[in-house]
Design a protein around this motif. Structure first.
Motif, PDB file in Angstrom:
ATOM      1  N   SER A  87       8.385  -6.128  -4.851  1.00 29.58           N
ATOM      2  CA  SER A  87       8.081  -4.982  -3.990  1.00 29.58           C
ATOM      3  C   SER A  87       8.177  -3.697  -4.785  1.00 29.58           C
ATOM      4  O   SER A  87       9.065  -3.535  -5.635  1.00 29.58           O
ATOM      5  N   SER A  89       8.255   0.546  -4.306  1.00 29.36           N
ATOM      6  CA  SER A  89       8.403   1.679  -3.383  1.00 29.36           C
ATOM      7  C   SER A  89       8.780   2.918  -4.180  1.00 29.36           C
ATOM      8  O   SER A  89       9.244   2.824  -5.320  1.00 29.36           O
ATOM      9  N   GLN A  99       4.115   7.567  -2.413  1.00 29.89           N
ATOM     10  CA  GLN A  99       3.878   6.290  -1.747  1.00 29.89           C
ATOM     11  C   GLN A  99       4.532   6.322  -0.368  1.00 29.89           C
ATOM     12  O   GLN A  99       5.709   6.660  -0.228  1.00 29.89           O
ATOM     13  N   LYS A 101       4.486   3.639   2.022  1.00 32.56           N
ATOM     14  CA  LYS A 101       5.087   2.378   2.443  1.00 32.56           C
ATOM     15  C   LYS A 101       5.110   1.410   1.268  1.00 32.56           C
ATOM     16  O   LYS A 101       4.275   1.490   0.358  1.00 32.56           O
ATOM     17  N   PRO A 102       6.083   0.480   1.247  1.00 37.09           N
ATOM     18  CA  PRO A 102       6.205  -0.443   0.110  1.00 37.09           C
ATOM     19  C   PRO A 102       4.951  -1.299  -0.052  1.00 37.09           C
ATOM     20  O   PRO A 102       4.261  -1.612   0.913  1.00 37.09           O
TER      21      PRO A 102
END
Length: 425
Positions: A87, A89, A99, A101-102
């Motif tokens: 992931s 982020s 950014q 959202k992840p």
């Protein structure tokens, strides 16, 4: 220029609305078992803001950014044959967009492979073991005569062959070209040991030779030689490394560790000339997977020696009479085999796992009426191979490294599940 400017502004607005997205470009294991994962984004990233990267199953990572490329390297070996979720982020673009959202992606790590020798009274073979989906697959790699020692480096498989006590040879098998080469060794020597680097094409061995002195006494020479398979070179190490009982090379090929016949231990960086004395001990090895720690065992205690800091930490929970010890990547977790006795005094061999700040826990019992030979583990301790020897078995006649007939190797997981058995040394 106005239409081009409008198009650029429109592209920036679209990317901002869509958000910063990432996908995996490549993944692959490094030679020490850690992994490199390359991620590509849909826009150039800020070089001043490192995004947050997480792996599940959890593993610490290092992160670097260049253009739209993020390079992630795990700080410890990842589990083999395992699906990971990565992931991203907190990323920021070169124009300051953040950014929202992840972004996540998935990848699967490689299977575990190993090598073993199938001894067949001289008509031997080196066989590759593959663990895939917790199943064992075995395939012959090369046939050879009377294989006594075996090792593997990034580009070569190494082995020694003894047809008789006065004719020892060292062979390499090129994994790419599948060519077999023989390295020139001094005449009239016997190879007493072979240890191979996991990250470089270097090896170390002890060569024994004896000559008569003028007074007819026998002068024994147990000298340490370092060997490079690429350059086909063999180099004799100077004193005090000429009365060796054991010699190891670290997984990264940087350190040479030698125990002399009086128990004195020396560590030598292959980039330096003078060996460092570490004191005396009964047994040395193995190295941790990152080459920073070496296990040293005497009759009184077991220590983990940290080569980078010259610190010696006592591992009191490992009994001094443990048969075999293995350590993980950083040298803070251990496996060892030990013979215990039941209430009716029957002996049973167990494999114990020791995690820092926890008592040792038995994870596996060997079959009845057997004892353990060599114990070998991957740097994460995810899988281990144990030579299982039947009590009272006859030995073969391989000069320099005889083994019991019908020896088997059992493969187990870190929690003691048996994967299977192979008829290999």
């Amino acid at each position: 220029c106005l239409p081009l400017l409008l198009a650029s502004v429109l592209l920036i607005i679209l990317i901002t609305n869509q958000g910063i997205r990432f996908k995996i470009s490549e993944t692959g294991p490094r030679l020490d078992g850690t992994y490199q994962i390359v991620l590509l984004s849909n826009i150039v990233l800020s070089k001043d803001t490192l995004p947050e990267i997480s792996l599940v199953p959890q593993s610490e990572v290092s992160v670097s950014v260049s253009g739209n490329r993020i390079t992630v390297i795990s700080k410890q070996p990842l589990l083999a044959d395992t699906e990971y979720r990565i992931s991203v982020s907190g990323a920021k673009t070169s124009i300051g967009s953040k950014q929202t959202k992840p972004s996540t992606d998935m990848f699967k790590t490689n299977q575990i492979t190993g090598l073993g020798v199938h001894r067949q009274l001289g008509a031997d073979s080196i066989e590759r073991i593959l663990i895939k989906d917790k199943q064992l697959l075995v395939k012959k790699v090369v046939s050879a005569e009377t294989i006594t020692f075996l090792g593997t480096s990034p580009d070569y498989i190494w082995w020694t062959s003894s047809k008789d006590p006065k004719n020892h040879t060292l062979h390499t098998f090129d994994k790419k070209s599948e060519e077999i080469s023989t390295l020139e060794l001094p005449k009239d020597v016997i190879i007493e040991s072979l240890a191979v680097s996991k990250e470089t094409n270097d090896a170390v061995c002890i060569l024994f030779s004896s000559n008569k002195n003028p007074d007819n006494s026998v002068a024994e020479d147990h000298s340490v030689y370092t060997i490079n398979a690429d350059q086909k070179s063999i180099t004799k190490q100077p004193a005090p490394l000429n009365s060796a009982a054991a010699a190891l090379i670290s997984p990264n090929g940087a350190y040479l560790l030698v125990q002399s016949r009086d128990g004195s231990v020396f560590a030598k960086s292959l980039l330096e000339t003078e060996p460092l004395p570490l004191g005396r001990t009964r047994l040395i090895g193995p190295f941790s997977g990152d080459s920073s720690t070496i296990i040293m065992r005497s009759l009184e205690s077991t220590h983990a020696y940290r080569l980078l800091t010259a610190q010696k930490d006592e591992v009191a929970a490992i009994p001094t009479y443990a048969a075999q010890v293995q350590t993980n990547y950083t040298g803070n977790q251990f496996l060892y085999s030990l013979t215990d006795f039941t209430e009716d005094q029957k002996s049973i061999v167990r494999v114990y796992k020791l995690v820092q700040d926890s008592p040792p826990a038995p994870i596996y019992n060997l079959p009845e009426n057997t004892y353990s030979g060599r114990l070998v583990s991957v740097p994460s301790l995810q899988y281990s191979a144990i030579e299982v020897v039947t009590k009272g078995a006859q030995f073969d006649t391989y000069t320099g490294n005889a083994k019991p007939l019908n020896l088997q190797t059992e493969i187990i997981t870190s929690d003691g599940q048996k994967i299977g058995t192979v008829p290999l040394v």
